[in-house]
Scaffold this active site. Structure first.
Site, PDB file in Angstrom:
ATOM      1  N   GLU A 189      33.821  14.472 -42.667  1.00 14.45           N
ATOM      2  CA  GLU A 189      32.448  14.259 -42.189  1.00 14.45           C
ATOM      3  C   GLU A 189      31.726  13.246 -43.087  1.00 14.45           C
ATOM      4  O   GLU A 189      31.017  12.359 -42.598  1.00 14.45           O
ATOM      5  CB  GLU A 189      31.705  15.606 -42.178  1.00 14.45           C
ATOM      6  CG  GLU A 189      30.315  15.517 -41.577  1.00 14.45           C
ATOM      7  CD  GLU A 189      29.570  16.854 -41.625  1.00 14.45           C
ATOM      8  OE1 GLU A 189      30.159  17.872 -42.027  1.00 14.45           O
ATOM      9  OE2 GLU A 189      28.380  16.853 -41.282  1.00 14.45           O
ATOM     10  N   CYS A 206      27.904  25.127 -48.112  1.00 17.36           N
ATOM     11  CA  CYS A 206      28.691  26.356 -48.317  1.00 17.36           C
ATOM     12  C   CYS A 206      27.913  27.476 -48.976  1.00 17.36           C
ATOM     13  O   CYS A 206      28.367  28.615 -48.978  1.00 17.36           O
ATOM     14  CB  CYS A 206      29.981  26.079 -49.078  1.00 17.36           C
ATOM     15  SG  CYS A 206      29.807  24.919 -50.380  1.00 17.36           S
ATOM     16  N   LYS A 265      25.308  36.492 -48.668  1.00 20.33           N
ATOM     17  CA  LYS A 265      26.429  36.424 -47.715  1.00 20.33           C
ATOM     18  C   LYS A 265      26.287  37.467 -46.604  1.00 20.33           C
ATOM     19  O   LYS A 265      26.773  37.262 -45.492  1.00 20.33           O
ATOM     20  CB  LYS A 265      27.757  36.595 -48.452  1.00 20.33           C
ATOM     21  CG  LYS A 265      28.160  35.368 -49.253  1.00 20.33           C
ATOM     22  CD  LYS A 265      28.715  34.283 -48.338  1.00 20.33           C
ATOM     23  CE  LYS A 265      29.029  33.001 -49.085  1.00 20.33           C
ATOM     24  NZ  LYS A 265      29.390  31.898 -48.173  1.00 20.33           N
ATOM     25  N   GLU A 268      24.244  35.739 -44.162  1.00 22.94           N
ATOM     26  CA  GLU A 268      25.000  34.668 -43.512  1.00 22.94           C
ATOM     27  C   GLU A 268      25.932  35.210 -42.431  1.00 22.94           C
ATOM     28  O   GLU A 268      25.994  34.678 -41.323  1.00 22.94           O
ATOM     29  CB  GLU A 268      25.809  33.888 -44.553  1.00 22.94           C
ATOM     30  CG  GLU A 268      26.551  32.706 -43.942  1.00 22.94           C
ATOM     31  CD  GLU A 268      27.487  32.023 -44.932  1.00 22.94           C
ATOM     32  OE1 GLU A 268      28.098  32.717 -45.766  1.00 22.94           O
ATOM     33  OE2 GLU A 268      27.621  30.799 -44.859  1.00 22.94           O
ATOM     34  N   GLU A 273      24.828  32.571 -34.930  1.00 17.62           N
ATOM     35  CA  GLU A 273      25.766  31.473 -34.622  1.00 17.62           C
ATOM     36  C   GLU A 273      27.109  31.638 -35.333  1.00 17.62           C
ATOM     37  O   GLU A 273      28.037  30.866 -35.076  1.00 17.62           O
ATOM     38  CB  GLU A 273      25.143  30.120 -34.974  1.00 17.62           C
ATOM     39  CG  GLU A 273      24.735  29.925 -36.418  1.00 17.62           C
ATOM     40  CD  GLU A 273      23.339  30.434 -36.730  1.00 17.62           C
ATOM     41  OE1 GLU A 273      22.793  31.252 -35.958  1.00 17.62           O
ATOM     42  OE2 GLU A 273      22.803  30.038 -37.765  1.00 17.62           O
ATOM     43  N   CYS A 410      28.633  30.296 -58.029  1.00 20.00           N
ATOM     44  CA  CYS A 410      28.945  31.660 -57.569  1.00 20.00           C
ATOM     45  C   CYS A 410      29.321  32.606 -58.705  1.00 20.00           C
ATOM     46  O   CYS A 410      29.181  33.825 -58.562  1.00 20.00           O
ATOM     47  CB  CYS A 410      30.096  31.623 -56.572  1.00 20.00           C
ATOM     48  SG  CYS A 410      29.820  30.485 -55.224  1.00 20.00           S
TER      49      CYS A 410
END
Ligand code: SF4
Ligand code: SF4
Length: 503
Positions: A189, A206, A265, A268, A273, A410
């Site tokens: 991309e 991410c 998360k 998420e 979607e 993270c």
């Protein structure tokens, strides 16, 4: 490849739909909160509201669910000294039920906490007729052992895989594989945006707290985010399609769990979607701490487990997938692949020190063939404002920007083992980071595009990066969640003070 560095501290956007803002993930117990406001000091978005000395609340419309407030809160329920032991136990159990915590967790109950999913997962694990699949984020393998008394940064991927099998999972896969796919998709991309006119800079997508931050604070910039789903969601989508085919099982009969260092998360995986062909990519998320509780609850002797392998093919990863767990890792992984795909030459050096620093913003220029690629790495959302303001003003000529919501990436996520002392945090982050880089250095394959299981995935199933199948399964859209920071008549500032520096 040549680089120069300047270390300074300084898909179309969808229309507003905040209705999908699900149950808030982060909570403050008003009966415990003392109003010390330490949590407000680390909140990057001023979401903690209240007067000093009074119980605080979390503004769920602003909160990005990063969990840094949960990490820092040091106020916990007393032993209810005014009550008899029996009454104190009853009160504790009642509070644990409110939080949906397993009844036998022994840890103190802190004022700031996140929603637990462990009860839901353990209930589902008993349901017959399903294939139970788990994936683990890169940073879990360098922090989980700390919950069992081991030194900071102890690396235990093999014991983690063994423990997850003993907890009842039929397949133990790895989010690192999803990270390798992210590099294939996001790298392609980026190349397309650079060669076909943008929009640039392109941002990584991410980190869900960062994505939510962009949706709330800078909705006009959403078309700058890569359309890639996160590695967790990518692997989830593959588990119920490619994985289902390999296992000859219906997607409806797969129960997919992710072990993550991150409290956002949960949000998420609930986003509407985040499903493919009518199935949720990931059914449930557990934090590092929840996994540790579960292992203890089941009486598994974690440190004496034999090392076991992750399952093939969705558990076989490169070193590039591993370093997603630290700030700068996505950028380093992307350059390792992007450089070789664009130049058809071997990258002279795999360890890219210019993205491995600790400053809140790190920028560099990388010569990639004819292209002078300008990149930036942002660690901690409080640092994102200054860069985003420049992008908004059209003053930012970078090509690619990595943003991670937590101060060291993270490894410092809100769901990681709780450390309250600043000194401990610095030691832990340093050790976890070093362990991640060591794991990468010891990997036989260190570039995503050279992972033979990634090559096989594209040959057998996806076709090509950004092709029809990938576009359908692995890419997503983002949503405006309000008018944005510029339109708010407030001083959303960088008052968070969770700068991460080892110096
Ligand atoms: S939630 Fe914890 S850190 Fe925040 S004000 Fe209350 S007691 Fe202090
Ligand atoms: S620190 Fe993170 S989780 Fe806590 S209130 Fe602020 S944005 Fe929400």
């Amino acid at each position: 490849m040549s680089t120069t560095t300047d270390k300074s501290s300084s898909p179309p956007c969808m229309e507003a739909t905040d209705s999908d803002c699900t149950v808030p993930v982060i909570h403050i117990d008003p009966t415990l909160c003392t109003g010390c406001r330490r949590c407000a000091g680390v909140c990057p978005v001023d979401a903690i509201e209240g007067l000093p000395g009074e119980p605080q609340t979390v503004n769920a419309d602003r909160c990005v669910f990063c969990g840094q407030c949960v990490q820092i809160c040091s106020v916990y329920a007393s032993d209810w000294a005014d009550a008899s032991p029996q009454e104190a136990a009853i009160r504790r159990q009642a509070r644990m039920r409110e939080r949906d915590m397993p009844a036998d967790i022994g840890e103190p109950l802190f004022a700031a906490y996140y929603s637990y999913s462990l009860n839901k997962v353990t209930d589902m694990m008993t349901k017959p007729g399903q294939l139970r699949i788990v994936q683990c984020a890169p940073s879990i393998r360098v922090s989980l052992a700390e919950e069992f008394g081991m030194p900071f940064g102890t690396l235990t991927p093999g014991k983690m895989a063994a423990a997850l099998r003993r907890l009842g999972f039929d397949r133990v896969y790895d989010t690192n594989f999803g990270a390798d796919v992210t590099i294939m998709e996001e790298g392609t991309e980026l190349i397309r945006r650079v060669t076909e006119g943008g929009p640039l800079p392109m941002f990584t997508s991410c980190c869900p707290a960062w994505v939510r931050f962009a949706e709330i604070e800078y909705p006009d910039l959403l078309d700058h985010l890569s359309s890639c789903k996160s590695p967790m969601q990518i692997l989830g989508a593959l588990v119920k399609t490619y994985g289902a085919q390999l296992d000859e099982v219906k997607p409806a009969n797969i129960y997919s769990v992710a072990i993550m260092p991150c409290t956002c998360k949960q949000f998420e995986c609930d986003r509407p979607e985040m499903e493919s062909d009518g199935y949720r990519d990931v059914d449930e998320v557990l934090t590092t701490r929840e996994l540790a509780y579960w292992i203890k609850q089941r009486g598994i002797d974690f440190m004496n487990l034999p090392d076991e392998e992750f399952d093939s093919p969705l558990g076989k990863y490169s070193g590039a997938g591993t370093i997603f767990g630290v700030t700068g890792g996505v950028m380093e992984a992307a350059i390792r692949t992007g450089y070789e795909l664009l130049t058809n030459e071997k990258l002279p050096k795999l360890q890219l020190d210019f993205v491995r620093g600790e400053e809140g913003i790190r920028v560099a220029e990388v010569q990639v063939g004819e292209l002078q690629l300008k990149v930036a790495v942002v660690a901690g959302l409080q640092h994102a404002y200054q860069l985003l303001d420049r992008v908004q003003a059209g003053e930012c000529d970078y090509h690619f920007i990595e943003v991670m919501g937590c101060p060291a990436g993270c490894i410092s996520g809100g769901g990681q083992p709780k450390l309250m002392l600043e000194k401990q945090k610095i030691e832990a982050y340093r050790a976890r980071k070093s362990s991640i880089y060591g794991h990468d250095a010891a990997s036989q394959v260190r570039k995503s595009h050279e992972n033979p299981f990634i090559i096989k995935l594209y040959d057998e199933f996806l076709g090509e990066p950004l092709g029809h199948v990938s576009h359908h399964l692995l890419h997503t859209t983002f949503h405006k969640r309000g008018p944005g920071r510029q339109s708010r008549n407030s001083d959303v500032s960088t008052n968070g003070n969770n700068d991460y520096s080892l110096h």
